[in-house]
Design a protein around this motif. Structure first.
Motif, PDB file in Angstrom:
ATOM      1  N   LEU A 246      -8.300  -4.334  -9.116  1.00 49.38           N
ATOM      2  CA  LEU A 246      -7.538  -3.569  -8.131  1.00 49.38           C
ATOM      3  C   LEU A 246      -7.434  -4.350  -6.819  1.00 49.38           C
ATOM      4  N   ALA A 247      -8.530  -4.976  -6.431  1.00 52.77           N
ATOM      5  CA  ALA A 247      -8.516  -5.782  -5.202  1.00 52.77           C
ATOM      6  C   ALA A 247      -7.503  -6.927  -5.342  1.00 52.77           C
ATOM      7  N   ARG A 248      -7.427  -7.480  -6.563  1.00 47.47           N
ATOM      8  CA  ARG A 248      -6.471  -8.580  -6.794  1.00 47.47           C
ATOM      9  C   ARG A 248      -5.029  -8.089  -6.752  1.00 47.47           C
ATOM     10  N   SER A 249      -4.836  -6.783  -6.987  1.00 49.66           N
ATOM     11  CA  SER A 249      -3.468  -6.220  -6.963  1.00 49.66           C
ATOM     12  C   SER A 249      -3.086  -5.712  -5.585  1.00 49.66           C
ATOM     13  N   ALA A 250      -3.869  -6.063  -4.564  1.00 45.32           N
ATOM     14  CA  ALA A 250      -3.644  -5.494  -3.218  1.00 45.32           C
ATOM     15  C   ALA A 250      -2.196  -5.659  -2.762  1.00 45.32           C
ATOM     16  N   GLY A 251      -1.536  -6.764  -3.165  1.00 44.66           N
ATOM     17  CA  GLY A 251      -0.156  -7.021  -2.767  1.00 44.66           C
ATOM     18  C   GLY A 251       0.829  -5.988  -3.289  1.00 44.66           C
ATOM     19  N   ASP A 252       0.407  -5.195  -4.291  1.00 49.46           N
ATOM     20  CA  ASP A 252       1.304  -4.183  -4.859  1.00 49.46           C
ATOM     21  C   ASP A 252       1.280  -2.873  -4.083  1.00 49.46           C
ATOM     22  N   PHE A 253       0.408  -2.783  -3.091  1.00 51.38           N
ATOM     23  CA  PHE A 253       0.319  -1.549  -2.308  1.00 51.38           C
ATOM     24  C   PHE A 253       0.819  -1.825  -0.894  1.00 51.38           C
ATOM     25  N   THR A 254       1.762  -0.995  -0.425  1.00 50.92           N
ATOM     26  CA  THR A 254       2.258  -1.222   0.936  1.00 50.92           C
ATOM     27  C   THR A 254       1.238  -0.716   1.955  1.00 50.92           C
ATOM     28  N   THR A 255       0.379   0.218   1.520  1.00 51.07           N
ATOM     29  CA  THR A 255      -0.690   0.696   2.400  1.00 51.07           C
ATOM     30  C   THR A 255      -1.938  -0.157   2.143  1.00 51.07           C
ATOM     31  N   GLN A 256      -2.977   0.087   2.924  1.00 43.34           N
ATOM     32  CA  GLN A 256      -4.232  -0.646   2.736  1.00 43.34           C
ATOM     33  C   GLN A 256      -4.847  -0.280   1.386  1.00 43.34           C
ATOM     34  N   VAL A 257      -5.466  -1.248   0.743  1.00 41.43           N
ATOM     35  CA  VAL A 257      -6.075  -0.981  -0.561  1.00 41.43           C
ATOM     36  C   VAL A 257      -7.491  -0.405  -0.404  1.00 41.43           C
ATOM     37  N   GLU A 258      -8.074  -0.522   0.814  1.00 41.04           N
ATOM     38  CA  GLU A 258      -9.467  -0.063   1.014  1.00 41.04           C
ATOM     39  C   GLU A 258      -9.678   1.419   0.672  1.00 41.04           C
ATOM     40  N   PRO A 259      -8.776   2.350   1.148  1.00 40.99           N
ATOM     41  CA  PRO A 259      -9.006   3.762   0.789  1.00 40.99           C
ATOM     42  C   PRO A 259      -9.034   3.967  -0.722  1.00 40.99           C
ATOM     43  N   LEU A 260      -8.239   3.175  -1.417  1.00 42.32           N
ATOM     44  CA  LEU A 260      -8.184   3.260  -2.864  1.00 42.32           C
ATOM     45  C   LEU A 260      -9.510   2.815  -3.469  1.00 42.32           C
ATOM     46  N   LEU A 261     -10.049   1.715  -2.938  1.00 43.19           N
ATOM     47  CA  LEU A 261     -11.348   1.232  -3.422  1.00 43.19           C
ATOM     48  C   LEU A 261     -12.436   2.258  -3.080  1.00 43.19           C
ATOM     49  N   ASP A 262     -12.283   2.933  -1.933  1.00 42.01           N
ATOM     50  CA  ASP A 262     -13.258   3.974  -1.568  1.00 42.01           C
ATOM     51  C   ASP A 262     -13.253   5.109  -2.594  1.00 42.01           C
ATOM     52  N   VAL A 263     -12.055   5.470  -3.083  1.00 41.96           N
ATOM     53  CA  VAL A 263     -11.954   6.541  -4.088  1.00 41.96           C
ATOM     54  C   VAL A 263     -12.759   6.172  -5.334  1.00 41.96           C
ATOM     55  N   LEU A 264     -12.743   4.887  -5.685  1.00 43.38           N
ATOM     56  CA  LEU A 264     -13.473   4.455  -6.883  1.00 43.38           C
ATOM     57  C   LEU A 264     -14.982   4.658  -6.734  1.00 43.38           C
ATOM     58  N   GLU A 265     -15.445   4.775  -5.481  1.00 43.69           N
ATOM     59  CA  GLU A 265     -16.872   5.029  -5.253  1.00 43.69           C
ATOM     60  C   GLU A 265     -17.207   6.510  -5.450  1.00 43.69           C
ATOM     61  N   GLU A 266     -16.177   7.342  -5.441  1.00 38.56           N
ATOM     62  CA  GLU A 266     -16.409   8.793  -5.471  1.00 38.56           C
ATOM     63  C   GLU A 266     -16.393   9.317  -6.905  1.00 38.56           C
TER      64      GLU A 266
END
Length: 342
Positions: A246-266
């Motif tokens: 997912l981190a490698r796909s960061a270019g596919d998100f126009t928003t920041q990828v960090e909130p998405l990675l945070d969701v994976l922690e939940e």
């Protein structure tokens, strides 16, 4: 009949746009479509069909480019009408079988499955670990790590290790020394070894009752710690692999990828996400963008399949994902795990 043919052709062009955009990450123009695909129609027809696809909201033009990219609605039409399940080849099936066949138990099978799913699809792979994991106790260990702290370790026959540190009531460190806990460990093992983790309450309650009156409180706090560990094995969990994808796909998100990675922690968010899927064992469900009821995942897609009633495995990635490979692989692995569980 003519209308159906036009619709079919338009979907074929949508399919070609999705395929090219997934492969290149570059917006797709009519010229490159004609170069790459044998569409059997003129450049004017392709341009006209692309205009109609845009009017229907299935593709859109990014500001900085002459080409077009699929919208969420376009991906949905692609998944519903164009994406054909590509059966896995015999070598792929053999590779999956050889990797999963010698898994010793459900723990190992699901861990291997999720690693393989991430590897084959290049997305984040998730599997819901079902409630009530039937596992027998191999050993209980108690380790005094400080005057008022005790480490309780539960090891099952599958080799799974769960542990937690419990606070001991203050002022008792002298009275209940290392020997006391060594003796308690021996009695606990006698009471629970060989039993299912879901079947420990009665023997442990009896152990407390049989302890000397002055030691019952000290025994009870350790027993409660062990029961807490056993109970945590009866709650649904998520096993995950491939977060780096997912981190490698960061270019596919126009928003920041960090909130998405945070969701994976939940864990709870992910459990709610997979728990809301309706796919029966072997069936695939795809949720795209805004169809996922979690704000941080509004630019992501989820492809999931049931492997037993109420339990799912899935991949999560950008909406620009290879849906054909994703759907085929998720379905194949879900069916495999379902058969393994018999």
């Amino acid at each position: 009949m003519g209308g159906e043919h036009v619709e079919e052709r338009r979907l074929q062009i949508l399919g070609a746009i999705v395929e090219d955009y997934v492969a290149t990450r570059e917006p797709v123009g009519s010229k490159s479509l004609l170069d790459r695909h044998d569409l059997g129609v003129s450049a004017a027809t392709v341009r006209n069909d692309m205009s109609l696809l845009e009017e229907e909201g299935l593709i859109t033009q990014p500001h900085t480019s002459a080409g077009r990219v699929p919208t969420d609605k376009g991906y949905r039409a692609f998944v519903d009408h164009v994406a054909a399940i590509k059966p896995l080849s015999s070598p792929e099936k053999r590779a999956i079988r050889s990797f999963l066949d010698d898994a010793g138990d459900l723990d190992e099978l699901l861990t291997r499955t999720v690693r393989l799913l991430a590897q084959l699809t290049h997305q984040v792979a998730l599997v819901q670990y079902p409630a009530v994991r039937q596992a027998r106790v191999r050993h209980v260990e108690l380790v005094k790590v400080a005057d008022a702290l005790l480490l309780v370790v539960l090891i099952t026959e599958s080799g799974q290790v769960d542990q937690r540190t419990i606070p001991l009531l203050a002022g008792r460190s002298v009275e209940f020394d290392t020997d006391f806990y060594a003796d308690l460990r021996a009695r606990m093992n006698q009471a629970v070894v060989g039993r299912e983790v879901t079947d420990l309450h009665d023997p442990l309650a009896e152990l407390v009752t049989r302890s000397p009156a002055g030691a019952q409180e000290a025994c009870r706090e350790v027993v409660d710690g062990l029961l807490g560990l056993a109970d945590s094995r009866t709650e649904d969990r998520i096993i995950m692999a491939g977060a780096a994808n997912l981190a490698r796909s960061a270019g596919d998100f126009t928003t920041q990828v960090e909130p998405l990675l945070d969701v994976l922690e939940e864990q709870l968010v992910l459990l709610r996400l997979l728990g809301s899927m309706r796919a029966e064992p072997g069936a695939v469900e795809v949720r795209i963008g805004q169809e996922i009821p979690e704000h941080a995942l509004a630019q992501a897609s989820l492809v999931g399949a049931g492997y037993r009633d109420g339990s799912h495995l899935a991949i999560l990635g950008p909406t620009r994902m290879d849906y054909v490979t994703g759907i085929s692989t998720v379905q194949a692995l879900a069916r495999y795990v379902s058969r393994f569980l018999g």
